[in-house]
Design a protein around this motif. Structure first.
Motif, mmCIF file in Angstrom:
data_model
loop_
_atom_site.group_PDB
_atom_site.id
_atom_site.type_symbol
_atom_site.label_atom_id
_atom_site.label_comp_id
_atom_site.label_asym_id
_atom_site.label_seq_id
_atom_site.Cartn_x
_atom_site.Cartn_y
_atom_site.Cartn_z
ATOM 1 N N PRO A 380 0.823 -1.210 0.000
ATOM 2 C CA PRO A 380 0.000 0.000 0.000
ATOM 3 C C PRO A 380 0.858 1.262 0.000
ATOM 4 C CG PRO A 380 0.190 -0.838 2.215
ATOM 5 C CD PRO A 380 0.926 -1.813 1.335
ATOM 6 N N THR A 384 -5.629 5.835 1.753
ATOM 7 C CA THR A 384 -6.620 4.812 2.086
ATOM 8 C C THR A 384 -7.896 4.956 1.256
ATOM 9 O OG1 THR A 384 -7.505 6.215 3.870
ATOM 10 C CG2 THR A 384 -5.773 4.630 4.456
ATOM 11 N N PHE A 389 -5.280 1.255 -3.051
ATOM 12 C CA PHE A 389 -4.563 0.204 -2.344
ATOM 13 C C PHE A 389 -5.026 -1.152 -2.886
ATOM 14 C CE2 PHE A 389 -8.269 1.371 0.222
ATOM 15 C CZ PHE A 389 -8.887 0.140 0.447
ATOM 16 N N TYR A 420 -7.029 0.213 5.730
ATOM 17 C CA TYR A 420 -7.355 -0.135 4.339
ATOM 18 C C TYR A 420 -8.541 -1.097 4.401
ATOM 19 C CZ TYR A 420 -2.622 1.671 3.901
ATOM 20 O OH TYR A 420 -1.501 2.462 4.000
ATOM 21 N N SER A 459 -9.998 -6.361 6.662
ATOM 22 C CA SER A 459 -9.331 -5.072 6.479
ATOM 23 C C SER A 459 -7.955 -5.114 7.116
ATOM 24 C CB SER A 459 -10.168 -3.944 7.102
ATOM 25 O OG SER A 459 -11.438 -3.871 6.499
#
Length: 605
Positions: A380, A384, A389, A420, A459
């Motif tokens: 990444p 965000t 990403f 993320y 996540s």
């Protein structure tokens, strides 16, 4: 032994400037030596037969070798130099160094151990070896180690088959280099118009195909063409798409492309496409795809082996694009770098190596992504925002082992936590991730976590626990940093140790330092900083020369700090030859002694 230039009955073909052999004359089995200034050309009808071979010996230069409407019972061999080629009419006006066309056949093979250079101008096509219009070669086509083919022009190909057949396979152990001009199409090996290759198409270890153009393809099959025996890359295939395509203005690069209605059939028990070498497809301003499959005949029913990777496949956009259904991808070593686009029924099995996803990479359209070995690497940035990403969205997903986070760019401020969202989404998700590991100079100061659970999206969060802003690949300022480890499959555009930074360790690279397909930039810079333990061994890296350069530079840095001058190491994609030319013998001796002391530390009294 007859010679084309010495033959009293030889004449000059209008507009070609080539010596020709009248079809009426009968020859005893022999080897025809091409003239030092002209080419051997067999013409018909009626179809003449040359009961022997055609050879351009070493240290001999000819303009071209052309076989038209003719049969050669032996082989065609070039050990010298063929340039600049002759005019043909294959799909337009072409300039070919070796041309076999209009129903011609070669009973033996076509072998190049010398130099072939086809340079086209004024809208022509440049082709190194051109076989077209119902012609055939029975003994295979080989570019031997040390042999080279270069082709250039508005459109250019190294080896091109159009409506023709090559038996006993195509093998490249040498170098094929293609440069298509602005707006043009380039291909290393190109099959079209129902061409057939039996015996496989292979790039051997040490062999290379390098193509640049607005549309650049390393190996291409199209228009009902067939490869029996599979496509195997043990060497290097590099395609660079330039941002100059007429319709979109964007470049396109593909390592291996299997077009609609084409088929690639692997040998019994083997994969249709197998890679143990390096495939790089880079289009900085367009679309780069490692392997592109749009063929309707490639599927698990006709090709149980599918595609196997134990090397490196990099696409600046996607590592794989699969527009055919039921293809199985086996990733058992090396790395797939870039996104994967499937066609709803495709399967990717990761049992070793790495599946590395770049900042904007996506994995979609798979019925199954199963990672039971190796690692998934996420790269990444500090953004965000959705789409900035990497994400995975498939029907069935299995994750295991260590999830590796290798941030690629951006600034991570002190105390910041980045989330993320929905990185992993699947209809059925099995999460057996045991830990999340962060890689960079700041790996001990940044923590990563993964939302746990076997259902629902997963996540990822990153938290900067240090008291300073951190940037991937950068150690700068009065802080103390840990060893930089760039894991297998990860890409760091650059690494720098500057501004008085102290690194308690060194640089360990198993991926790419420097963007693949973009040579000429600085990969590692150490200036005014310090590496305390720089000489480290990396896991398997696609560019071992980079490891050596890092170790040598770092050892030298340790001896010279803090008074050392800024020194740079070329990026991982840059050739090791260039680094060698810039390194003096004295540098090598000191570097070698430094490495020896690191491997065998002497006892201190």
């Amino acid at each position: 032994m007859p010679n084309a230039s010495a033959n009293k009955n030889a004449n000059f073909s209008s507009g070609l400037g080539l010596a020709s052999i009248p079809p009426r004359r009968k020859f005893a089995p022999a080897t025809l030596l091409a003239s030092t200034s002209l080419a051997a050309l067999l013409l018909g009808p009626p179809f003449p037969t040359w009961a022997g071979s055609i050879t351009n010996p070493a240290n001999t230069v000819v303009t071209s070798i052309a076989i038209q409407n003719s049969t050669v019972t032996g082989s065609v061999t070039n050990a010298g130099t063929i340039t600049p080629g002759m005019f043909t009419t294959n799909g337009g006006t072409s300039v070919a160094a070796i041309a076999i066309f209009n129903g011609s056949s070669v009973g033996g093979g076509v072998t190049n151990s010398g130099s072939i250079r086809a340079n086209a101008v004024n809208g022509q096509f440049g082709v190194g070896i051109d076989i077209f219009n119902s012609s055939s070669v029975s003994g295979g086509l080989t570019v031997s180690q040390g042999g080279s083919i270069s082709a250039s022009g508005p459109d250019a190909s190294g080896v091109k088959l159009s409506g023709s057949v090559v038996n006993a396979g195509i093998t490249n152990s040498g170098t094929i280099t293609v440069n298509a001009n602005a707006g043009g199409n380039g291909s290393g090996v190109d099959l079209s118009l129902s061409s057939t290759v039996s015996g496989g198409l292979t790039v051997s270890q040490g062999g290379s195909i390098s193509v640049s153009g607005s549309s650049a393809v390393g190996i291409r099959t199209a228009n009902h063409s067939v490869v029996n025996g599979g496509i195997t890359n043990n060497g290097t295939i590099s395609a660079t798409g330039l941002g100059q395509r007429a319709k979109t203005g964007l470049g396109r690069a593909t390592g291996i492309s299997v077009g609609a209605t084409s088929s690639v059939i692997g040998a019994s028990g083997s994969a249709a496409i197998s890679n143990s070498g390096t495939i790089i497809a880079s289009a900085p301003n367009g679309n780069g795809t490692g392997i592109f499959i749009s063929a309707i005949l490639i599927n698990s029913r006709t090709l149980p082996g599918g595609i196997t990777n134990t090397g490196t496949i990099f696409g600046s956009t996607n590592s794989l694009v699969l527009q055919s259904q039921q293809i199985t991808i086996s990733q058992s070593a090396g790395a797939l770098i870039g996104g994967i686009q499937g066609a709803a029924q495709d399967t990717v099995n990761v049992t070793g190596g790495a599946l590395s996803l770049q900042p904007t990479s996506t994995v979609t359209g798979l019925t199954m992504l199963s990672q039971t070995g190796g690692n998934v690497v996420l790269q990444p940035t500090s953004s965000t925002t959705a789409g900035t990403f990497p994400t995975v969205n498939v029907t069935n997903l299995t994750l295991s082992g260590v999830l590796e986070l290798a941030p690629q760019s951006g600034n991570f401020t002190a105390g910041q936590t980045l989330t993320y969202s929905n990185v992993f989404t699947a209809g059925t998700l099995t999460n057996d991730i045991t830990s999340v590991q962060v890689f960079d100079f700041f790996s001990s100061q940044v923590t990563g976590t993964l939302t746990q659970g076997n259902t629902g999206p997963l996540s990822v969060t990153l938290t900067n626990n240090s008291g300073m802003t951190l940037t991937p690949g950068v150690a700068s300022g009065a802080g103390t940093f840990t060893t930089l480890t760039n894991p297998l499959g990860a890409v760091l555009p650059a690494v720098s140790v500057t501004g008085g930074a102290s690194v308690n360790g060194g640089i360990l690279n198993a991926g790419f330092i420097g963007t693949p397909g973009a040579p000429g930039k600085t990969g590692i810079l150490v200036s005014g900083g310090q590496l305390s333990q720089p000489c480290l061994r990396a896991r398997r890296s696609p560019f071992n020369s980079c490891k050596a350069a890092i170790a040598r530079m770092s050892c030298w840095s340790r001896r010279r700090q803090p008074q050392m001058e800024p020194r740079t190491v070329p990026s991982a994609v840059a050739s090791s030859r260039r680094a060698s030319r810039r390194t003096s013998s004295r540098w090598r001796q000191r570097s070698t002694r430094c490495l020896q002391r690191t491997r065998r530390p002497r006892k201190r009294s």
